[in-house]
Design an enzyme around this catalytic site. Structure first.
Site, short mmCIF file in Angstrom:
data_model
loop_
_atom_site.label_atom_id
_atom_site.label_comp_id
_atom_site.label_asym_id
_atom_site.label_seq_id
_atom_site.Cartn_x
_atom_site.Cartn_y
_atom_site.Cartn_z
CG ASP A 25 -1.70 -1.26 1.40
OD1 ASP A 25 -2.20 -1.78 0.40
OD2 ASP A 25 -1.78 -1.76 2.54
CD GLU A 193 -9.33 -2.27 -0.23
OE1 GLU A 193 -9.77 -2.47 0.92
OE2 GLU A 193 -8.69 -3.13 -0.87
#
Length: 489
Positions: A25, A193
């Protein structure tokens, strides 16, 4: 010695991934001619790694924003899949800001004037379970906002992005929040997300992945108004490439005006590895990433100012790459003058997944050999120390001290199962050289000296993380001396 993975080809081009390791991420910013990146660290301690680059291709670890996970007592044992999820890194008003989620507690903020640290203690911006993937936005008029996603495992909902007005100092939210993008209302969307919020040319832009870690894609949303309505477009997907699930990362612009996109790819035991894609703005005003929306295997390097030191084509080896499986105690490991660590043999169980004093680092490539030298000193019977590849399953090779002397052992554990011997224990004199060969399919072959020990072991990742290359020592006193791992292609 040959590094296991070098992204810089040395001829003005690079190959993907730029980081063949579990920097999950990623988010990045440019400040002047320097680029900085952070990533999810989950249960690892210290958390919130900070990396630096001058060219977006070669990166080095310069520090961590979280010396300990908090609450400290609750993270004294490994909390797989918990801790620090996807953070956002920004530079605003002379400060570096990291806004990060703990999915069981809420959204937190840390700041620093120097990205290498020290960083402030974290403060809570929004409490609650299931709040994930936050990103702040400071607008041109001085107002500030926050967007975040939801984890269904904690909140019972997902596939939605919620936004708030925020105080400019990121100490409080100024409204109840509203859903600005509802994935349930978009055909084919699932698990929306990881939003990253930007402002460009009068538009508000939210870069957000959807579709899941292994099979998803990257979408971009835009609106003339901060709270929407937003229109969407898919800008990066696997297509006919071998890069599955390319998504969730950062848009950065170089000082020369080039745009680039950093994202990850899920690679099983190797974790979420980082790719760099060229990006440009198309005729309709939407970003175009990669080659016609598909990942590129390589490209000409970014046009940057003087790349400066730190971008040589060498492997980055640093003590800052080491992390614990939980909050450590003083004295668990002491650096040795010539490199390596002296680890205290402290009491612990027989399951390395539950052991806090495993000192580990990310697998550095899809093919490599790693070796260490291990010696036990002053340890009593029952002490053990070893070299491990640790995930949901694990294997280790090392030394167990018995009343009859030291024994070389090699043990493995299936998911949810206890350790078993993978090879007969044999007498050994220490120090002994231990090693592991890792292959692109995740298969590991352990070694003592130059001799293979036991059958091949298929490595696996942990919960949301890749496998860890680790060292450990347990027992009632004594120490284990480990050399620095020698990692070669």
């Amino acid at each position: 010695m040959a590094a296991p993975w070098i992204a810089d080809n040395g001829d003005g081009t690079y190959r993907n991934p730029i980081l063949y390791a579990d920097w999950s991420d990623p988010d990045a910013v440019r400040v002047g001619d320097d680029f900085y990146m952070t990533a999810s660290s989950f249960h690892r301690v210290p958390g919130l790694p900070v990396l630096h680059s001058r060219d977006l291709v070669t990166w080095s670890v310069i520090g961590h924003a979280l010396p300990r996970l908090e609450p400290v007592e609750e993270f004294r044992t490994p909390q797989w899949g918990c801790g620090v999820w996807a953070p956002a890194l920004r530079h605003h008003d002379g400060l570096f800001w990291i806004v990060y989620p703990d999915p069981d507690r809420g959204i937190f903020v840390v700041t620093a004037t120097d990205p290498a640290g020290p960083w402030s203690r974290p403060w809570l911006l929004k409490g609650g379970r299931g709040l994930i993937d936050p990103c702040p936005l400071w607008d041109d008029d001085g107002s500030a906002y926050l967007v975040h996603g939801w984890a269904k495992s904690r909140a019972g909902i997902n596939n939605k992005l919620t936004a708030h007005r925020m105080s400019p100092d990121a100490t409080e939210l100024l409204d109840e929040g509203r859903v600005v993008v509802d994935g349930d209302a978009l055909p084919g969307y699932r698990t929306l997300e990881g939003p990253k919020w930007y402002r460009r040319d009068g538009w508000y832009w939210i870069f957000a992945p959807a579709g899941g870690v292994a099979t998803g894609w990257q979408s971009v949303f835009r609106s003339r108004h901060v709270f929407g309505p937003y229109e969407d477009r898919i800008v990066l997907a696997q297509g006919d490439t071998d890069v599955n699930g390319p998504h969730q990362g950062a848009w950065v612009t170089t000082s020369k005006g080039e745009d680039w996109f950093l994202h990850f790819q899920e690679r099983g035991p190797f974790g979420r590895i980082v790719h760099l894609q060229p990006m440009r703005w198309g005729a309709e005003g939407w970003p175009e990433i990669g080659a016609a929306g598909k990942p590129v295997p390589g490209h000409a390097k970014p046009a940057v100012a003087d790349a400066g030191p730190g971008t040589a084509r060498t492997a980055e080896i640093s003590d800052l790459q080491w992390t614990w499986s939980a909050n450590p105690e003083l004295g668990w490991a002491t650096p040795l003058p010539g490199g390596g660590f002296r680890m205290a043999c402290v009491p612990g169980g027989d399951d390395l997944r539950a052991l806090p004093n495993v000192l580990g680092r990310r697998l550095p490539a899809d093919r490599f050999r790693a070796t260490v030298t291990l010696g036990l000193t002053g340890a009593s019977a029952g002490a053990r120390a070893g070299f491990t590849v640790l995930g949901a399953t694990y294997a280790w090779i090392g030394v167990v001290r018995t009343v009859d002397g030291d024994r070389l052992v090699h043990r493995v554990a299936d998911e949810g199962a206890a350790e078993v011997d993978a090879a007969p224990a044999t007498p050994v004199d220490t120090p002994v050289t231990l090693g592991v060969d890792v292959h692109p399919d995740g298969t590991c072959r352990f070694r003592a000296g130059d001799e293979p020990v036991g059958p091949p072991f298929p490595a696996t990742g942990g919960r949301w993380v890749g496998a860890t290359l680790g060292i450990f020592a347990t027992g009632d006193g004594g120490t284990a001396d480990f050399s620095d791992p020698r990692v070669t292609a």
